[in-house]
Design a protein around this motif. Structure first.
Motif, PDB file in Angstrom:
ATOM      1  N   LEU A  36       0.859  -1.186   0.000  1.00 31.74           N
ATOM      2  CA  LEU A  36       0.000   0.000   0.000  1.00 31.74           C
ATOM      3  C   LEU A  36       0.889   1.228   0.000  1.00 31.74           C
ATOM      4  N   SER A  37       0.379   2.305  -0.580  1.00 32.81           N
ATOM      5  CA  SER A  37       1.101   3.570  -0.487  1.00 32.81           C
ATOM      6  C   SER A  37       0.930   4.113   0.933  1.00 32.81           C
ATOM      7  N   LYS A  39      -0.316   6.914   1.723  1.00 32.42           N
ATOM      8  CA  LYS A  39      -1.664   7.500   1.799  1.00 32.42           C
ATOM      9  C   LYS A  39      -2.722   6.421   2.044  1.00 32.42           C
ATOM     10  N   GLU A  40      -2.632   5.322   1.291  1.00 30.55           N
ATOM     11  CA  GLU A  40      -3.594   4.230   1.462  1.00 30.55           C
ATOM     12  C   GLU A  40      -3.485   3.606   2.850  1.00 30.55           C
ATOM     13  N   LEU A  43      -5.047   5.662   5.602  1.00 31.10           N
ATOM     14  CA  LEU A  43      -6.492   5.503   5.791  1.00 31.10           C
ATOM     15  C   LEU A  43      -6.798   4.376   6.775  1.00 31.10           C
ATOM     16  N   CYS A  44      -5.876   3.427   6.898  1.00 29.54           N
ATOM     17  CA  CYS A  44      -6.041   2.334   7.859  1.00 29.54           C
ATOM     18  C   CYS A  44      -5.903   2.836   9.293  1.00 29.54           C
ATOM     19  N   SER A  49     -10.769  -1.562   6.664  1.00 33.74           N
ATOM     20  CA  SER A  49     -11.278  -1.876   5.332  1.00 33.74           C
ATOM     21  C   SER A  49     -10.676  -3.207   4.895  1.00 33.74           C
ATOM     22  N   ILE A  51      -9.025  -3.740   2.196  1.00 35.64           N
ATOM     23  CA  ILE A  51      -7.682  -3.548   1.648  1.00 35.64           C
ATOM     24  C   ILE A  51      -6.641  -3.486   2.767  1.00 35.64           C
ATOM     25  N   CYS A  52      -6.997  -2.896   3.886  1.00 39.51           N
ATOM     26  CA  CYS A  52      -6.078  -2.857   5.032  1.00 39.51           C
ATOM     27  C   CYS A  52      -5.839  -4.267   5.570  1.00 39.51           C
TER      28      CYS A  52
END
Length: 92
Positions: A36-37, A39-40, A43-44, A49, A51-52
């Protein structure tokens, strides 16, 4: 009331700082291995989420006992907010 406000602010800031450190320990490898970047992964810090969860699962370097719980951050924010609400606006 000022004493309660000061204590809430101190505890809230401490919890937010610990949440960020805990998040970094959990997601450090996820970012370093570019699953993940920043930034992504950031968000975790704020919420859970799929994706996390997937990125954490792919990066097996983090022991399961220290997986970050996003609610910690929001508890800290709530305490900081409560301290500011109790203290009220500053008067000149």
């Amino acid at each position: 009331m000022a004493r309660v406000s000061t204590h809430l602010l101190s505890v809230g800031i401490l919890i937010v700082m610990l949440a960020v450190i805990w998040w970094w320990v959990t997601y450090r490898d996820v970012i370093l291995y570019a699953y993940l970047s920043t930034k992504e992964a950031g968000l975790c810090l704020l919420g859970r989420s799929d994706i996390c969860d997937l990125a954490r699962t792919l990066c097996r370097g983090t022991p399961a006992l220290i997986n970050y719980w996003w609610g910690t951050f929001w508890i800290g924010v709530a305490l900081v907010s409560a301290s500011l609400a109790i203290h009220g606006p500053r008067r000149a």
